[in-house]
Design a protein around this motif. Sequence first.
Motif, PDB file in Angstrom:
ATOM      1  N   ASN A 220      -1.695  -3.584  16.287  1.00  0.00           N
ATOM      2  CA  ASN A 220      -1.455  -4.165  14.974  1.00  0.00           C
ATOM      3  C   ASN A 220      -2.590  -5.090  14.536  1.00  0.00           C
ATOM      4  N   PHE A 221      -3.253  -5.761  15.491  1.00  0.00           N
ATOM      5  CA  PHE A 221      -4.390  -6.616  15.148  1.00  0.00           C
ATOM      6  C   PHE A 221      -5.491  -5.799  14.471  1.00  0.00           C
ATOM      7  N   GLY A 222      -5.786  -4.636  15.042  1.00  0.00           N
ATOM      8  CA  GLY A 222      -6.820  -3.786  14.458  1.00  0.00           C
ATOM      9  C   GLY A 222      -6.410  -3.220  13.115  1.00  0.00           C
ATOM     10  N   LEU A 223      -5.147  -2.830  12.982  1.00  0.00           N
ATOM     11  CA  LEU A 223      -4.663  -2.255  11.730  1.00  0.00           C
ATOM     12  C   LEU A 223      -4.705  -3.269  10.598  1.00  0.00           C
ATOM     13  N   VAL A 224      -4.298  -4.496  10.882  1.00  0.00           N
ATOM     14  CA  VAL A 224      -4.289  -5.506   9.829  1.00  0.00           C
ATOM     15  C   VAL A 224      -5.712  -5.873   9.432  1.00  0.00           C
ATOM     16  N   GLY A 225      -6.643  -5.876  10.397  1.00  0.00           N
ATOM     17  CA  GLY A 225      -8.037  -6.155  10.066  1.00  0.00           C
ATOM     18  C   GLY A 225      -8.594  -5.109   9.121  1.00  0.00           C
ATOM     19  N   ALA A 226      -8.315  -3.838   9.405  1.00  0.00           N
ATOM     20  CA  ALA A 226      -8.791  -2.749   8.549  1.00  0.00           C
ATOM     21  C   ALA A 226      -8.185  -2.848   7.154  1.00  0.00           C
ATOM     22  N   SER A 227      -6.900  -3.176   7.073  1.00  0.00           N
ATOM     23  CA  SER A 227      -6.243  -3.265   5.770  1.00  0.00           C
ATOM     24  C   SER A 227      -6.791  -4.431   4.951  1.00  0.00           C
ATOM     25  N   CYS A 228      -7.128  -5.534   5.617  1.00  0.00           N
ATOM     26  CA  CYS A 228      -7.645  -6.704   4.907  1.00  0.00           C
ATOM     27  C   CYS A 228      -9.066  -6.478   4.394  1.00  0.00           C
ATOM     28  N   VAL A 229      -9.902  -5.798   5.183  1.00  0.00           N
ATOM     29  CA  VAL A 229     -11.252  -5.476   4.722  1.00  0.00           C
ATOM     30  C   VAL A 229     -11.175  -4.537   3.515  1.00  0.00           C
ATOM     31  N   ALA A 230     -10.272  -3.563   3.568  1.00  0.00           N
ATOM     32  CA  ALA A 230     -10.089  -2.641   2.445  1.00  0.00           C
ATOM     33  C   ALA A 230      -9.645  -3.386   1.192  1.00  0.00           C
ATOM     34  N   ALA A 231      -8.698  -4.311   1.359  1.00  0.00           N
ATOM     35  CA  ALA A 231      -8.210  -5.084   0.215  1.00  0.00           C
ATOM     36  C   ALA A 231      -9.307  -5.966  -0.362  1.00  0.00           C
ATOM     37  N   GLN A 232     -10.088  -6.618   0.505  1.00  0.00           N
ATOM     38  CA  GLN A 232     -11.172  -7.475   0.033  1.00  0.00           C
ATOM     39  C   GLN A 232     -12.216  -6.672  -0.736  1.00  0.00           C
ATOM     40  N   GLY A 233     -12.464  -5.438  -0.298  1.00  0.00           N
ATOM     41  CA  GLY A 233     -13.436  -4.601  -0.984  1.00  0.00           C
ATOM     42  C   GLY A 233     -13.041  -4.296  -2.424  1.00  0.00           C
ATOM     43  N   THR A 234     -11.744  -4.286  -2.715  1.00  0.00           N
ATOM     44  CA  THR A 234     -11.293  -3.990  -4.082  1.00  0.00           C
ATOM     45  C   THR A 234     -11.310  -5.207  -4.992  1.00  0.00           C
ATOM     46  N   VAL A 235     -11.261  -6.412  -4.430  1.00  0.00           N
ATOM     47  CA  VAL A 235     -11.106  -7.611  -5.273  1.00  0.00           C
ATOM     48  C   VAL A 235     -12.178  -8.674  -5.063  1.00  0.00           C
TER      49      VAL A 235
ATOM     50  N   VAL B 280      -2.764  -4.048  -2.178  1.00  0.00           N
ATOM     51  CA  VAL B 280      -3.587  -3.130  -1.385  1.00  0.00           C
ATOM     52  C   VAL B 280      -3.419  -3.411   0.102  1.00  0.00           C
ATOM     53  N   GLN B 281      -3.503  -4.689   0.475  1.00  0.00           N
ATOM     54  CA  GLN B 281      -3.446  -5.036   1.896  1.00  0.00           C
ATOM     55  C   GLN B 281      -2.124  -4.622   2.544  1.00  0.00           C
ATOM     56  N   PHE B 282      -1.015  -4.981   1.911  1.00  0.00           N
ATOM     57  CA  PHE B 282       0.278  -4.635   2.489  1.00  0.00           C
ATOM     58  C   PHE B 282       0.535  -3.127   2.448  1.00  0.00           C
ATOM     59  N   ALA B 283       0.088  -2.460   1.363  1.00  0.00           N
ATOM     60  CA  ALA B 283       0.294  -1.014   1.272  1.00  0.00           C
ATOM     61  C   ALA B 283      -0.490  -0.286   2.367  1.00  0.00           C
ATOM     62  N   VAL B 284      -1.777  -0.666   2.557  1.00  0.00           N
ATOM     63  CA  VAL B 284      -2.598  -0.027   3.591  1.00  0.00           C
ATOM     64  C   VAL B 284      -2.061  -0.372   4.971  1.00  0.00           C
ATOM     65  N   TRP B 285      -1.703  -1.637   5.170  1.00  0.00           N
ATOM     66  CA  TRP B 285      -1.199  -2.073   6.481  1.00  0.00           C
ATOM     67  C   TRP B 285       0.088  -1.341   6.853  1.00  0.00           C
ATOM     68  N   GLU B 286       1.028  -1.290   5.909  1.00  0.00           N
ATOM     69  CA  GLU B 286       2.297  -0.608   6.175  1.00  0.00           C
ATOM     70  C   GLU B 286       2.054   0.884   6.448  1.00  0.00           C
ATOM     71  N   SER B 287       1.132   1.504   5.702  1.00  0.00           N
ATOM     72  CA  SER B 287       0.837   2.920   5.903  1.00  0.00           C
ATOM     73  C   SER B 287       0.232   3.156   7.280  1.00  0.00           C
ATOM     74  N   LEU B 288      -0.701   2.295   7.696  1.00  0.00           N
ATOM     75  CA  LEU B 288      -1.327   2.428   9.010  1.00  0.00           C
ATOM     76  C   LEU B 288      -0.305   2.204  10.127  1.00  0.00           C
ATOM     77  N   ARG B 289       0.576   1.237   9.938  1.00  0.00           N
ATOM     78  CA  ARG B 289       1.624   0.987  10.939  1.00  0.00           C
ATOM     79  C   ARG B 289       2.521   2.222  11.091  1.00  0.00           C
ATOM     80  N   ASN B 290       2.921   2.798   9.958  1.00  0.00           N
ATOM     81  CA  ASN B 290       3.766   3.979  10.016  1.00  0.00           C
ATOM     82  C   ASN B 290       3.044   5.159  10.672  1.00  0.00           C
ATOM     83  N   ALA B 291       1.745   5.313  10.360  1.00  0.00           N
ATOM     84  CA  ALA B 291       0.959   6.409  10.939  1.00  0.00           C
ATOM     85  C   ALA B 291       0.842   6.250  12.462  1.00  0.00           C
ATOM     86  N   CYS B 292       0.838   5.014  12.929  1.00  0.00           N
ATOM     87  CA  CYS B 292       0.735   4.746  14.365  1.00  0.00           C
ATOM     88  C   CYS B 292       2.102   4.638  15.036  1.00  0.00           C
ATOM     89  N   GLY B 293       3.168   4.852  14.250  1.00  0.00           N
ATOM     90  CA  GLY B 293       4.516   4.813  14.823  1.00  0.00           C
ATOM     91  C   GLY B 293       5.036   3.429  15.096  1.00  0.00           C
TER      92      GLY B 293
END
Length: 307
Positions: free
Chosen positions: A31-46, A290-303
């Motif tokens: 989850n640490f890695g997933l949240v980091g990826a989601s936060c970088v993605a969110a920062q890139g948009t805003v 963006v951050q929560f949507a990407v994070w939740e999607s990554l969490r679901n993809a990883c089970g």
Amino acid sequence: MPTTIPSTKPISPWYHVKQSGGLTPLEMGVNFGLVGASCVAAQGTVHWTRTAMVQQQLAGMRGEQPLGMLAQTGSIWRSEGIRGLYRGFSAAALREATYSSLRFGLYEPLKVALDSSGGTKELPVWKKVTAGLVAGAGAAAIASPTDLLMIQMASSKQFPPPTMYQVATEVIARDGVKGLYRGLGTTVTRAAVLGATKMATYDVIKTELRRAGWTEGPGLVFTASVATGLAITVTTSPATNMQTLIMSGNVGGGGGMVNAAAEILRRQGPVGFFRGFGMQWARFGPYAVVQFAVWESLRNACGIGAI
């Protein structure tokens, strides 16, 4: 006499054992890695909103006429283009990969530590707030230099914008390594307020909406994210303005939070603590979605499942 046959069912290793919060230690690590990826993605948009916000906040302190949200963005775009709007993104991405990973990643382990019911009861709101506050403050203390580098890069009038390495070298040459931690107290305070507000608000709103009959999906995530973004804009704006003033190094106020607050009040009045509010909301709202949507999607993809 019947013979008892020992069970051949393998014993799960400790890192596959579910904790009271519903995640295994291995899942918490992923989850640490997933949240980091989601936060970088969110920062890139805003990120462009953060650049414009810093310029808005410092304009009043420099004796310049503060521009509105659209006017400030347009001014940077006309003079520097997209490169100007993304000043400091390298430092911002590093910040998200460290600070945000720790802030969000530590939230669930702290909830587990505070859960005396073993996961049989809903965690009280004050414990959720405490978990978010501690996670935010601890992460900010570690990643504070990335905040300073980002703000100095965003506030610079130099074109082309200075690189993260150039700014770090200048700060260390002038003030030593301790210069990278200027404004640490304000950064930790802001992060504690933001962490307590963001995770607890998102968690509580999702819980209440589920009780009202909402099901997991984009609608639930979007609604909880928008409400969370507004809440953190309101609670963190004063600390954000003080942080920008202290870390920019272009104006007075380097003596700490009290001095920065006095400077803002003297030069701009109470409204100065909410300078750039529109830009902060323009950042926090979409960032949270963006951050929560990407994070939740990554969490679901990883089970791992939803928050």
